[in-house]
Write a protein that holds these residues in place. Structure first.
Motif, PDB file in Angstrom:
ATOM      1  N   LYS A 240       0.837  -1.202   0.000  1.00 40.27           N
ATOM      2  CA  LYS A 240       0.000   0.000   0.000  1.00 40.27           C
ATOM      3  C   LYS A 240       0.866   1.242   0.000  1.00 40.27           C
ATOM      4  O   LYS A 240       2.030   1.202   0.371  1.00 40.27           O
ATOM      5  N   GLY A 241       0.276   2.333  -0.426  1.00 35.91           N
ATOM      6  CA  GLY A 241       0.898   3.649  -0.319  1.00 35.91           C
ATOM      7  C   GLY A 241       2.236   3.770  -1.017  1.00 35.91           C
ATOM      8  O   GLY A 241       2.426   3.315  -2.141  1.00 35.91           O
ATOM      9  N   ASP A 242       3.171   4.395  -0.310  1.00 37.08           N
ATOM     10  CA  ASP A 242       4.489   4.673  -0.874  1.00 37.08           C
ATOM     11  C   ASP A 242       5.245   3.401  -1.227  1.00 37.08           C
ATOM     12  O   ASP A 242       5.974   3.364  -2.214  1.00 37.08           O
TER      13      ASP A 242
ATOM     14  N   LYS B 292       3.920   2.310  -4.583  1.00 31.71           N
ATOM     15  CA  LYS B 292       4.374   3.211  -5.635  1.00 31.71           C
ATOM     16  C   LYS B 292       5.832   2.950  -5.991  1.00 31.71           C
ATOM     17  O   LYS B 292       6.193   2.865  -7.163  1.00 31.71           O
TER      18      LYS B 292
END
Length: 107
Positions: free
Chosen positions: A51-53, A56
């Motif tokens: 999830k999240g950073d 990414k």
């Protein structure tokens, strides 16, 4: 750099339905997936649970074709399996097993 990352992520999310429907390297409509679409599908599958950073960063590196250690879980699981098997073959238990496993997992 940020625009490239956002574009790659948008493209990855657009292709993820294809990744789920893909069997081998063909899409739902029977068309061959391009190498980039295949990479996106593989990266998307590998990033499951992130999830999240973290997600990414993993997707960015994966789509660039870089070998990443972002999926440390599988590496750690492989180490655990290997160390457990070795400890079992040595018939270690208790404190000796703890010490062996600690050293083994550290490398």
């Amino acid at each position: 750099m940020m625009k490239t990352l956002v574009a790659a992520l948008c493209l990855a999310f657009a292709v993820s339905p294809l990744a789920m429907a893909a069997q081998g390297s063909t899409s739902k409509s029977g068309k061959q997936l391009t190498p980039q679409q295949q990479r996106m599908a593989e990266c998307s599958h590998q990033s499951k649970g992130m999830k999240g950073d973290e997600h990414k960063k993993f997707m960015s590196e994966c789509l660039k074709g870089h070998t990443t250690t972002a999926h440390k879980k599988s590496t750690q699981q492989e180490k655990m399996k290997s160390c457990n098997a070795e400890a079992k073959s040595k018939k270690l238990s208790g404190t000796a097993r703890k010490q062996f496993m600690s050293g083994c997992l550290k490398g």
